[in-house]
Design an enzyme around this catalytic site. Structure first.
Site, PDB file in Angstrom:
ATOM      1  N   ASP A 189     -57.703 -40.097  15.458  1.00 60.78           N
ATOM      2  CA  ASP A 189     -57.141 -38.671  15.181  1.00 60.78           C
ATOM      3  C   ASP A 189     -56.775 -37.948  16.530  1.00 60.78           C
ATOM      4  O   ASP A 189     -56.491 -36.924  16.842  1.00 60.78           O
ATOM      5  CB  ASP A 189     -58.056 -37.953  14.374  1.00 60.78           C
ATOM      6  CG  ASP A 189     -57.720 -37.927  13.011  1.00 60.78           C
ATOM      7  OD1 ASP A 189     -56.500 -37.683  12.631  1.00 60.78           O
ATOM      8  OD2 ASP A 189     -58.733 -37.693  12.284  1.00 60.78           O
ATOM      9  N   LYS A 247     -53.317 -41.216   2.935  1.00 61.29           N
ATOM     10  CA  LYS A 247     -53.262 -42.259   4.106  1.00 61.29           C
ATOM     11  C   LYS A 247     -53.618 -43.391   3.778  1.00 61.29           C
ATOM     12  O   LYS A 247     -53.147 -44.483   4.292  1.00 61.29           O
ATOM     13  CB  LYS A 247     -54.678 -41.419   5.098  1.00 61.29           C
ATOM     14  CG  LYS A 247     -54.028 -40.230   5.493  1.00 61.29           C
ATOM     15  CD  LYS A 247     -55.174 -39.386   6.182  1.00 61.29           C
ATOM     16  CE  LYS A 247     -54.584 -38.181   6.827  1.00 61.29           C
ATOM     17  NZ  LYS A 247     -55.792 -37.273   7.255  1.00 61.29           N
ATOM     18  N   GLN A 266     -62.286 -37.398   7.704  1.00 65.85           N
ATOM     19  CA  GLN A 266     -61.527 -36.221   7.246  1.00 65.85           C
ATOM     20  C   GLN A 266     -62.347 -34.750   7.499  1.00 65.85           C
ATOM     21  O   GLN A 266     -63.334 -34.827   7.037  1.00 65.85           O
ATOM     22  CB  GLN A 266     -61.272 -36.546   5.702  1.00 65.85           C
ATOM     23  CG  GLN A 266     -60.076 -35.524   5.041  1.00 65.85           C
ATOM     24  CD  GLN A 266     -58.746 -35.597   5.711  1.00 65.85           C
ATOM     25  OE1 GLN A 266     -58.144 -36.695   6.082  1.00 65.85           O
ATOM     26  NE2 GLN A 266     -58.292 -34.366   5.978  1.00 65.85           N
TER      27      GLN A 266
END
Ligand code: NAD
Length: 317
Positions: free
Chosen positions: A127, A60, A104
């Site tokens: 997200d 990422k 994460q």
């Protein structure tokens, strides 16, 4: 039962290519924002040393660098408490150079995941896991949409797979993939069935699908008898096999899979049996190179969008 003939007719839906196109399109928007003095910024928070998470976060950050976005990796010890992580998130919420915050998952067991996701500013929630964004998605309002489901919609739409009116079966009901994807397909007028670990006679339900999505986390659980001939099959699963007996249990062409295991130390396989899907499906996403690249591309899209929307209408074209 496996079909006798080895037809290998299914079309591959090339996720890597679609992701590259999306990132190319995004470059124009990034240049425009930069010309207004804004460099979109992403903070990726990693707690502990989960090897898969480390690879995901590294990829990422690399994607941000390749597009000229600002990125920051915040690595915290596995022993980090909920309170400490919440404090880090509060600081990121307050920083103007950070447009997107990504925590994460999975987080270590001592951390209250729901509290953490609730702490992220919904405008920086790239997200799409904050309840405000989940609510917006459920009610069809604009908001951040989770990256993997959003990427799957991009694969289908950019490959001209008709969605309206089709029967779509999603296997897996996670908050991050299965559930949001089912909603996105519903909003595009598919008729949806969501399956899970308690679904009875899974193969026969799956066989009704024009679009079959496997988001399970079980290597090659979806075999030829799950797939209606000609169906579009989207394989979300990423499973790393490291033992010869795991490889033997999954592949028909055991010799070449074992050779790959010897050469690389592991074999990646999705939730769909890769040889069966080529014989049965009309089109399918491979693993690797299918859904995975789209997840990262959509994270970039969400970060750029957050940078624009956080600053209000001033930066809209
Ligand atoms: P999860 O563990 O949160 O959810 C798995 C779901 O599968 C559950 O809803 C469960 O009910 C269902 N399930 C489990 N066993 C089943 C069975 N035997 N029959 C039917 N359903 C069953 O997983 P997740 O986070 O949704 O991820 C699923 C897979 O997708 C994993 O392999 C993960 O690594 C992968 N993933 C890939 C990407 C990507 O970018 N390609 C992104 C996210 C997740």
């Amino acid at each position: 039962m496996r079909p006798e003939k080895n037809r290998l007719t299914a079309k591959t839906l090339d996720g890597a290519q679609i992701a590259a196109t999306i990132k190319d399109e995004l470059k124009q928007e990034i240049l425009r924002l930069k010309s207004c003095g804004v460099t979109p910024g992403l903070a990726a928070v990693l707690v502990g040393r989960n090897p898969a998470s480390e690879i995901y976060v590294r990829n990422k950050v690399k994607a941000c660098e390749a597009l000229g976005l600002y990125s920051e990796k915040i690595e915290l010890a596995a022993s980090t408490s909920s309170a400490e992580l919440l404090d880090v998130i509060r600081q990121l919420n307050a920083r103007d150079t950070i447009d997107g915050i990504l925590v994460q998952l999975p987080l270590p067991p001592q951390i209250d995941v729901k509290k953490v996701l609730l702490a992220v500013d919904p405008l920086k929630d790239v997200d799409g896991f904050h309840p405000v964004n989940v609510g917006n998605m459920v009610s069809g309002r604009p908001g951040m949409v989770p990256c993997t489901p959003a990427g799957i919609i991009q694969i289908l739409e950019r490959s001209q797979v008709p969605i309206a009116g089709c029967r779509a079966v999603v296997i897996g009901r996670s908050d991050t993939v299965g559930k949001p994807l089912a909603l996105l397909l519903l909003h595009r007028n598919a008729t949806i069935t969501i399956c899970h670990s308690r679904t009875r006679d899974l193969p026969s339900v799956a066989r009704e699908a024009d679009i079959l999505v496997a988001a399970i986390g079980k290597p090659a659980l979806v075999t030829g008898d799950f797939i209606k001939p000609g169906a579009v099959v989207i394989d979300v699963g990423i499973n790393r096999l490291t033992q010869p007996e795991e490889v033997r249990a999954v592949f028909h062409d055991v010799d070449s899979a074992l050779a790959q295991l010897r050469a690389k130390g592991s074999v990646l396989v999705g939730d769909v049996q890769p040889e069966d899907v080529r014989e049965q499906a009309g089109a399918y996403t491979p693993v690797p190179g299918g859904v995975g690249p789209l997840t990262i591309a959509m994270l970039m899209v969400n970060t750029v969008r957050a940078a624009r929307e956080r600053r209000g209408t001033a930066l809209h074209p």
